[in-house]
Design a protein around this motif. Structure first.
Motif, PDB file in Angstrom:
ATOM      1  N   ARG A  31       0.824  -1.206   0.000  1.00 42.23           N
ATOM      2  CA  ARG A  31       0.000   0.000   0.000  1.00 42.23           C
ATOM      3  C   ARG A  31       0.860   1.259   0.000  1.00 42.23           C
ATOM      4  O   ARG A  31       0.582   2.218  -0.704  1.00 42.23           O
ATOM      5  CB  ARG A  31      -0.911   0.004   1.233  1.00 42.23           C
ATOM      6  CG  ARG A  31      -1.926   1.132   1.251  1.00 42.23           C
ATOM      7  CD  ARG A  31      -2.574   1.266   2.631  1.00 42.23           C
ATOM      8  NE  ARG A  31      -3.305   0.093   3.025  1.00 42.23           N
ATOM      9  CZ  ARG A  31      -4.626   0.051   3.190  1.00 42.23           C
ATOM     10  NH1 ARG A  31      -5.350   1.134   2.979  1.00 42.23           N
ATOM     11  NH2 ARG A  31      -5.215  -1.050   3.584  1.00 42.23           N
ATOM     12  N   GLY A  32       1.926   1.299   0.793  1.00 44.38           N
ATOM     13  CA  GLY A  32       2.723   2.509   0.934  1.00 44.38           C
ATOM     14  C   GLY A  32       3.966   2.572   0.065  1.00 44.38           C
ATOM     15  O   GLY A  32       4.808   3.468   0.238  1.00 44.38           O
ATOM     16  N   TRP A  34       6.420   3.085  -3.276  1.00 44.88           N
ATOM     17  CA  TRP A  34       6.513   4.021  -4.397  1.00 44.88           C
ATOM     18  C   TRP A  34       6.431   3.294  -5.733  1.00 44.88           C
ATOM     19  O   TRP A  34       6.069   3.884  -6.737  1.00 44.88           O
ATOM     20  CB  TRP A  34       7.843   4.774  -4.350  1.00 44.88           C
ATOM     21  CG  TRP A  34       7.941   5.806  -3.278  1.00 44.88           C
ATOM     22  CD1 TRP A  34       6.921   6.318  -2.533  1.00 44.88           C
ATOM     23  CD2 TRP A  34       9.134   6.464  -2.848  1.00 44.88           C
ATOM     24  NE1 TRP A  34       7.405   7.257  -1.648  1.00 44.88           N
ATOM     25  CE2 TRP A  34       8.764   7.365  -1.820  1.00 44.88           C
ATOM     26  CE3 TRP A  34      10.474   6.381  -3.210  1.00 44.88           C
ATOM     27  CZ2 TRP A  34       9.694   8.183  -1.165  1.00 44.88           C
ATOM     28  CZ3 TRP A  34      11.408   7.184  -2.558  1.00 44.88           C
ATOM     29  CH2 TRP A  34      11.020   8.081  -1.555  1.00 44.88           C
ATOM     30  N   TYR A 177       9.497   0.198  -1.553  1.00 48.73           N
ATOM     31  CA  TYR A 177       9.158   1.169  -0.510  1.00 48.73           C
ATOM     32  C   TYR A 177      10.234   2.257  -0.441  1.00 48.73           C
ATOM     33  O   TYR A 177      11.350   2.089  -0.952  1.00 48.73           O
ATOM     34  CB  TYR A 177       9.057   0.472   0.853  1.00 48.73           C
ATOM     35  CG  TYR A 177       7.766  -0.280   1.049  1.00 48.73           C
ATOM     36  CD1 TYR A 177       6.683   0.312   1.693  1.00 48.73           C
ATOM     37  CD2 TYR A 177       7.620  -1.587   0.586  1.00 48.73           C
ATOM     38  CE1 TYR A 177       5.495  -0.381   1.883  1.00 48.73           C
ATOM     39  CE2 TYR A 177       6.431  -2.281   0.764  1.00 48.73           C
ATOM     40  CZ  TYR A 177       5.378  -1.674   1.417  1.00 48.73           C
ATOM     41  OH  TYR A 177       4.194  -2.356   1.591  1.00 48.73           O
ATOM     42  N   TRP A 199       2.089   9.481  -7.092  1.00 49.07           N
ATOM     43  CA  TRP A 199       2.548   9.538  -5.698  1.00 49.07           C
ATOM     44  C   TRP A 199       3.298  10.850  -5.408  1.00 49.07           C
ATOM     45  O   TRP A 199       3.949  11.424  -6.274  1.00 49.07           O
ATOM     46  CB  TRP A 199       3.455   8.346  -5.429  1.00 49.07           C
ATOM     47  CG  TRP A 199       2.894   7.314  -4.491  1.00 49.07           C
ATOM     48  CD1 TRP A 199       3.558   6.729  -3.455  1.00 49.07           C
ATOM     49  CD2 TRP A 199       1.598   6.709  -4.495  1.00 49.07           C
ATOM     50  NE1 TRP A 199       2.750   5.823  -2.831  1.00 49.07           N
ATOM     51  CE2 TRP A 199       1.533   5.792  -3.443  1.00 49.07           C
ATOM     52  CE3 TRP A 199       0.461   6.877  -5.293  1.00 49.07           C
ATOM     53  CZ2 TRP A 199       0.404   5.036  -3.149  1.00 49.07           C
ATOM     54  CZ3 TRP A 199      -0.676   6.128  -5.021  1.00 49.07           C
ATOM     55  CH2 TRP A 199      -0.684   5.236  -3.962  1.00 49.07           C
TER      56      TRP A 199
END
Length: 233
Positions: A31-32, A34, A177, A199
C-alpha cells in the motif's frame, strides 16, 4: 518480543452466527510503496492448528517469514493472489485498487468464500462480499495472518525480479518502498515503468516532477463502489 498467537475465534464466530463454511482471510501488502503493485492474498485455512510461529508478517524476520511461507503454502486449504498494477493505482486511487486486487484474489480461489475476514478497520471490498473487518487481524486471526505472510513473501519475490534490470533502485531490499537507495536512484534516473506516478514523492524531485500524473479520483472515493455497501457483521 512475546506475542499472542492468532486463533480461530473470528472464524468460529462467523460459522456459528452466519452458517459460513468457507471463510477467507484477506490481507494486503504494498500500500505505501513508491513502486510495484499492491498485492492481496486470500487464504482459506479451516480450523486446523496453524504452523508454529504464525503471526503478522511484519513481526517476523526475513528468514523466518520465508520459511513460514513455504510451510503455509502446503498447509492452507487454498490461497490466491490478486494484484493491482501501478497504472491501476494511479488511475483509480489506492482504495479502489485494493478492492480490485482483493476481488481478483477472492475470485481466483477454487471455492467462493461464504465470508471474508479483512484486516483493518475499513471495508474496502464492499458488495457482493460478506465482510467482517478486524483491526490487527493479521495478528489475531489465523487465516488473515496466513494471508499476510504469503502476500508479503510473494510480493517481495516479484519486486526482486522486477529489480533485476533496475539494480540501482534496490528493489530486492526495499520492495519498492521508500529508502535512501531508492530515493537516490530516483533523483539520478527518474521513475521506472514500475513506479506509481501519482505519488507525492515526485513533488520532491524537480527534474522529474513533470512526469507526475494528476489524480482524477477524489481522495477517499472508490470509483464504481459508491452505494454498494458490504456486510459488516
Amino acid at each position: 518480543m512475546p506475542y499472542e498467537p492468532p486463533t480461530h475465534t473470528v472464524e468460529r464466530s462467523l460459522r456459528a452466527t452466519t452458517g459460513a463454511k468457507v471463510i477467507a482471510g484477506v490481507d494486503e501488502v504494498g500500500r505505501g510503496a513508491w513502486a510495484g503493485p499492491v498485492t492481496v492474498c486470500a487464504a482459506v485455512t479451516g480450523l486446523r492448528r496453524p504452523p508454529v510461529g504464525l503471526t503478522d508478517s511484519k513481526l517476523l524476520t526475513v528468514k523466518r517469514r520465508n520459511e513460514l511461507s513455504q510451510e503455509l503454502l502446503k498447509w492452507v486449504t487454498s490461497h490466491a493472489l490478486g494484484h493491482a498494477s501501478p497504472e491501476e493505482i494511479d488511475d483509480l486511487g489506492m482504495t479502489a485498487a485494493l478492492r480490485l486486487a482483493a476481488g481478483r484474489a477472492l475470485e481466483a480461489l477454487p471455492v467462493r468464500p461464504d465470508a471474508v475476514i479483512l484486516d483493518g478497520k475499513h471495508d474496502y471490498l464492499g458488495a457482493p462480499w460478506r465482510v467482517r473487518t478486524v483491526i490487527k487481524g493479521d495478528q489475531s486471526c489465523v487465516a488473515v495472518a496466513a494471508a499476510s505472510v504469503i502476500a508479503k513473501v510473494q510480493r517481495d519475490k516479484m519486486m526482486a525480479e522486477l529489480g533485476i534490470d533496475h539494480a540501482d533502485f534496490g528493489f530486492a531490499d526495499n520492495a519498492g518502498y521508500p529508502s535512501p537507495v531508492h530515493k537516490a536512484a530516483l533523483e539520478e534516473r527518474g521513475p521506472t515503468p514500475f513506479h506509481r506516478l501519482s505519488w507525492a514523492y515526485l513533488d520532491a524531485l524537480p527534474q522529474w516532477r513533470h512526469l507526475k500524473k494528476a489524480r482524477t479520483w477524489a481522495s477517499g472515493s472508490v470509483p464504481g463502489v459508491e452505494g454498494q455497501l458490504g456486510f459488516d457483521f
